[in-house]
Design a protein around this motif. Sequence first.
Motif, PDB file in Angstrom:
ATOM      1  N   LEU A   8       0.800  -1.222   0.000  1.00  0.00           N
ATOM      2  CA  LEU A   8       0.000   0.000   0.000  1.00  0.00           C
ATOM      3  C   LEU A   8       0.834   1.274   0.000  1.00  0.00           C
ATOM      4  CD1 LEU A   8      -2.687  -0.966   2.703  1.00  0.00           C
ATOM      5  CD2 LEU A   8      -2.654  -1.527   0.269  1.00  0.00           C
ATOM      6  N   LEU A   9       2.039   1.247   0.533  1.00  0.00           N
ATOM      7  CA  LEU A   9       2.834   2.448   0.721  1.00  0.00           C
ATOM      8  C   LEU A   9       3.297   3.012  -0.624  1.00  0.00           C
ATOM      9  CD1 LEU A   9       3.760   3.897   3.336  1.00  0.00           C
ATOM     10  CD2 LEU A   9       5.979   2.779   3.033  1.00  0.00           C
ATOM     11  N   PRO A  10       3.104   4.327  -0.863  1.00  0.00           N
ATOM     12  CA  PRO A  10       3.597   4.934  -2.116  1.00  0.00           C
ATOM     13  C   PRO A  10       5.105   4.775  -2.257  1.00  0.00           C
ATOM     14  CG  PRO A  10       2.088   6.428  -0.969  1.00  0.00           C
ATOM     15  CD  PRO A  10       2.380   5.295  -0.024  1.00  0.00           C
ATOM     16  N   HIS A  11       5.561   4.773  -3.504  1.00  0.00           N
ATOM     17  CA  HIS A  11       6.975   4.525  -3.753  1.00  0.00           C
ATOM     18  C   HIS A  11       7.877   5.573  -3.107  1.00  0.00           C
ATOM     19  CE1 HIS A  11       5.395   2.389  -7.580  1.00  0.00           C
ATOM     20  NE2 HIS A  11       5.533   1.524  -6.599  1.00  0.00           N
ATOM     21  N   ASP A  12       7.489   6.842  -3.163  1.00  0.00           N
ATOM     22  CA  ASP A  12       8.354   7.865  -2.583  1.00  0.00           C
ATOM     23  C   ASP A  12       8.447   7.713  -1.068  1.00  0.00           C
ATOM     24  OD1 ASP A  12       5.711   8.607  -2.237  1.00  0.00           O
ATOM     25  OD2 ASP A  12       6.024  10.710  -2.735  1.00  0.00           O
ATOM     26  N   ALA A  13       7.352   7.279  -0.442  1.00  0.00           N
ATOM     27  CA  ALA A  13       7.379   7.034   1.001  1.00  0.00           C
ATOM     28  C   ALA A  13       8.262   5.831   1.329  1.00  0.00           C
ATOM     29  CB  ALA A  13       5.962   6.819   1.520  1.00  0.00           C
ATOM     30  N   MET A  14       8.209   4.799   0.487  1.00  0.00           N
ATOM     31  CA  MET A  14       9.081   3.640   0.692  1.00  0.00           C
ATOM     32  C   MET A  14      10.547   4.031   0.555  1.00  0.00           C
ATOM     33  SD  MET A  14       7.618   0.045  -0.784  1.00  0.00           S
ATOM     34  CE  MET A  14       6.733   0.567  -2.237  1.00  0.00           C
ATOM     35  N   ALA A  15      10.856   4.816  -0.477  1.00  0.00           N
ATOM     36  CA  ALA A  15      12.240   5.236  -0.694  1.00  0.00           C
ATOM     37  C   ALA A  15      12.748   6.040   0.496  1.00  0.00           C
ATOM     38  CB  ALA A  15      12.339   6.048  -1.981  1.00  0.00           C
ATOM     39  N   GLN A  16      11.902   6.906   1.031  1.00  0.00           N
ATOM     40  CA  GLN A  16      12.298   7.707   2.190  1.00  0.00           C
ATOM     41  C   GLN A  16      12.480   6.827   3.426  1.00  0.00           C
ATOM     42  OE1 GLN A  16       9.587  10.901   3.056  1.00  0.00           O
ATOM     43  NE2 GLN A  16      10.851  11.732   4.695  1.00  0.00           N
ATOM     44  N   LEU A  17      11.575   5.873   3.635  1.00  0.00           N
ATOM     45  CA  LEU A  17      11.650   4.992   4.795  1.00  0.00           C
ATOM     46  C   LEU A  17      12.968   4.229   4.832  1.00  0.00           C
ATOM     47  CD1 LEU A  17      10.229   3.594   7.235  1.00  0.00           C
ATOM     48  CD2 LEU A  17       9.312   1.938   5.586  1.00  0.00           C
ATOM     49  N   PHE A  18      13.413   3.748   3.693  1.00  0.00           N
ATOM     50  CA  PHE A  18      14.610   2.910   3.637  1.00  0.00           C
ATOM     51  C   PHE A  18      15.879   3.682   3.256  1.00  0.00           C
ATOM     52  CE2 PHE A  18      11.096  -0.070   2.807  1.00  0.00           C
ATOM     53  CZ  PHE A  18      11.327  -0.970   3.829  1.00  0.00           C
ATOM     54  N   GLY A  19      15.743   4.976   2.962  1.00  0.00           N
ATOM     55  CA  GLY A  19      16.898   5.739   2.510  1.00  0.00           C
ATOM     56  C   GLY A  19      17.446   5.192   1.214  1.00  0.00           C
ATOM     57  N   ALA A  20      16.549   4.898   0.265  1.00  0.00           N
ATOM     58  CA  ALA A  20      16.928   4.196  -0.960  1.00  0.00           C
ATOM     59  C   ALA A  20      16.670   5.052  -2.198  1.00  0.00           C
ATOM     60  CB  ALA A  20      16.139   2.891  -1.075  1.00  0.00           C
ATOM     61  N   ALA A  21      17.530   4.891  -3.192  1.00  0.00           N
ATOM     62  CA  ALA A  21      17.298   5.499  -4.493  1.00  0.00           C
ATOM     63  C   ALA A  21      16.220   4.705  -5.213  1.00  0.00           C
ATOM     64  CB  ALA A  21      18.589   5.500  -5.307  1.00  0.00           C
ATOM     65  N   MET A  22      15.293   5.411  -5.849  1.00  0.00           N
ATOM     66  CA  MET A  22      14.094   4.775  -6.389  1.00  0.00           C
ATOM     67  C   MET A  22      14.222   4.521  -7.890  1.00  0.00           C
ATOM     68  SD  MET A  22      10.204   6.120  -5.742  1.00  0.00           S
ATOM     69  CE  MET A  22      10.510   7.695  -6.530  1.00  0.00           C
ATOM     70  N   ALA A  23      13.950   3.292  -8.315  1.00  0.00           N
ATOM     71  CA  ALA A  23      13.928   2.958  -9.735  1.00  0.00           C
ATOM     72  C   ALA A  23      12.700   3.568 -10.407  1.00  0.00           C
ATOM     73  CB  ALA A  23      13.932   1.445  -9.920  1.00  0.00           C
ATOM     74  N   ASN A  24      12.725   3.618 -11.739  1.00  0.00           N
ATOM     75  CA  ASN A  24      11.625   4.243 -12.481  1.00  0.00           C
ATOM     76  C   ASN A  24      10.518   3.277 -12.859  1.00  0.00           C
ATOM     77  OD1 ASN A  24      12.897   6.808 -12.568  1.00  0.00           O
ATOM     78  ND2 ASN A  24      14.180   6.133 -14.287  1.00  0.00           N
ATOM     79  N   ASP A  25      10.761   1.978 -12.737  1.00  0.00           N
ATOM     80  CA  ASP A  25       9.816   0.985 -13.250  1.00  0.00           C
ATOM     81  C   ASP A  25       9.217   0.135 -12.133  1.00  0.00           C
ATOM     82  OD1 ASP A  25      12.282  -0.117 -12.730  1.00  0.00           O
ATOM     83  OD2 ASP A  25      12.290  -1.462 -14.466  1.00  0.00           O
ATOM     84  N   LEU A  26       8.914   0.758 -11.016  1.00  0.00           N
ATOM     85  CA  LEU A  26       8.349   0.030  -9.879  1.00  0.00           C
ATOM     86  C   LEU A  26       6.897  -0.356 -10.151  1.00  0.00           C
ATOM     87  CD1 LEU A  26       9.867   2.275  -7.084  1.00  0.00           C
ATOM     88  CD2 LEU A  26      10.455  -0.118  -7.512  1.00  0.00           C
ATOM     89  N   PRO A  27       6.415  -1.433  -9.534  1.00  0.00           N
ATOM     90  CA  PRO A  27       5.032  -1.878  -9.767  1.00  0.00           C
ATOM     91  C   PRO A  27       4.025  -0.901  -9.161  1.00  0.00           C
ATOM     92  CG  PRO A  27       6.053  -3.153  -8.023  1.00  0.00           C
ATOM     93  CD  PRO A  27       7.147  -2.326  -8.622  1.00  0.00           C
ATOM     94  N   ASP A  28       2.835  -0.907  -9.725  1.00  0.00           N
ATOM     95  CA  ASP A  28       1.787  -0.001  -9.257  1.00  0.00           C
ATOM     96  C   ASP A  28       1.382  -0.323  -7.819  1.00  0.00           C
ATOM     97  OD1 ASP A  28       1.738   1.221 -11.719  1.00  0.00           O
ATOM     98  OD2 ASP A  28       0.042   0.036 -12.472  1.00  0.00           O
ATOM     99  N   VAL A  29       1.133   0.730  -7.055  1.00  0.00           N
ATOM    100  CA  VAL A  29       0.571   0.604  -5.715  1.00  0.00           C
ATOM    101  C   VAL A  29      -0.600   1.582  -5.604  1.00  0.00           C
ATOM    102  CG1 VAL A  29       2.640  -0.206  -4.529  1.00  0.00           C
ATOM    103  CG2 VAL A  29       2.302   2.242  -4.816  1.00  0.00           C
ATOM    104  N   PRO A  30      -1.596   1.274  -4.758  1.00  0.00           N
ATOM    105  CA  PRO A  30      -1.678   0.080  -3.925  1.00  0.00           C
ATOM    106  C   PRO A  30      -2.063  -1.166  -4.717  1.00  0.00           C
ATOM    107  CG  PRO A  30      -3.668   1.381  -3.677  1.00  0.00           C
ATOM    108  CD  PRO A  30      -2.749   2.181  -4.557  1.00  0.00           C
ATOM    109  N   ASN A  31      -1.665  -2.317  -4.181  1.00  0.00           N
ATOM    110  CA  ASN A  31      -2.087  -3.610  -4.708  1.00  0.00           C
ATOM    111  C   ASN A  31      -2.527  -4.447  -3.510  1.00  0.00           C
ATOM    112  OD1 ASN A  31      -2.410  -6.174  -5.773  1.00  0.00           O
ATOM    113  ND2 ASN A  31      -0.609  -6.052  -7.096  1.00  0.00           N
ATOM    114  N   TYR A  32      -3.828  -4.700  -3.432  1.00  0.00           N
ATOM    115  CA  TYR A  32      -4.390  -5.371  -2.262  1.00  0.00           C
ATOM    116  C   TYR A  32      -4.309  -6.892  -2.347  1.00  0.00           C
ATOM    117  CZ  TYR A  32      -6.192  -0.730  -1.277  1.00  0.00           C
ATOM    118  OH  TYR A  32      -6.285   0.622  -1.021  1.00  0.00           O
ATOM    119  N   ASN A  33      -3.795  -7.401  -3.460  1.00  0.00           N
ATOM    120  CA  ASN A  33      -3.738  -8.849  -3.650  1.00  0.00           C
ATOM    121  C   ASN A  33      -2.530  -9.190  -4.520  1.00  0.00           C
ATOM    122  OD1 ASN A  33      -4.387 -11.558  -3.649  1.00  0.00           O
ATOM    123  ND2 ASN A  33      -6.201 -11.352  -4.926  1.00  0.00           N
ATOM    124  N   VAL A  34      -1.348  -9.086  -3.937  1.00  0.00           N
ATOM    125  CA  VAL A  34      -0.107  -9.366  -4.660  1.00  0.00           C
ATOM    126  C   VAL A  34       0.091 -10.872  -4.706  1.00  0.00           C
ATOM    127  CG1 VAL A  34       2.376  -9.010  -4.714  1.00  0.00           C
ATOM    128  CG2 VAL A  34       0.872  -7.190  -3.861  1.00  0.00           C
TER     129      VAL A  34
END
Length: 221
Positions: A8-34
């Motif tokens: 559920l977490l947006p990609h920019d929030a995930m990148a900030q949480l982990f201190g990570a550089a974000m790729a451009n081709d990440l899967p769509d979120v939210p996804n309630y049934n991965v």
Amino acid sequence: MCGRMATLLPHDAMAQLFGAAMANDLPDVPNYNVCPTVSVAVVTSETTVRRLRPMRWGFIPHWYKAANGGPLLINARAETIAEKPAFKAACRARRCLIPAAGFYEWERPDGGEKLPWFVQRADGAPMVFAGIWQDWEGDGQRLTTCAVVTTEATGEIARIHHRSPVILEEGDWGKWLGEEGHGAALLMQPPSEGVVRTYRVGKAVNSNRASGPELLEPLED
């Protein structure tokens, strides 16, 4: 085990949480049934830089001639991960973090109908699974793939299923990623008492085609 999850977490929030550089081709979120074989966002650490990048959920050993050339390896057992030919190299050198809002598990009381539950952190924080990853090339494809590390379940989860993902606390992320020396093997333990909460959800999620936020709604008594 872990056979279905929600992200559920947006990609920019995930990148900030982990201190990570974000790729451009990440899967769509939210996804309630991965479901297995789809792309999930994964954190790796390479030359001291963390990256948030997509990977296929379903580890493919290097000797598979095709992506479906053997069993679908979505989980890796902590008890045997260091010895299994499919996983031992990745366990040493290619560990990752797999973030999720939580995961689904099923019980079958008295051998009857499968009843789904949702498992999440009791504190509402994102759940972070220990994972391993592998590059694979064959049959005209090149894929980066991952698996969730699992261990024996205890507490809340054990009442539903005998296996549980390894759920990492924030202070252990760096050690699992290999940023803080040795000791990752000691992290492959069940979650401590009180870390997770579980609740029943509707049977719609029994279908891997189901989607939408209603899948996470608690089932009314």
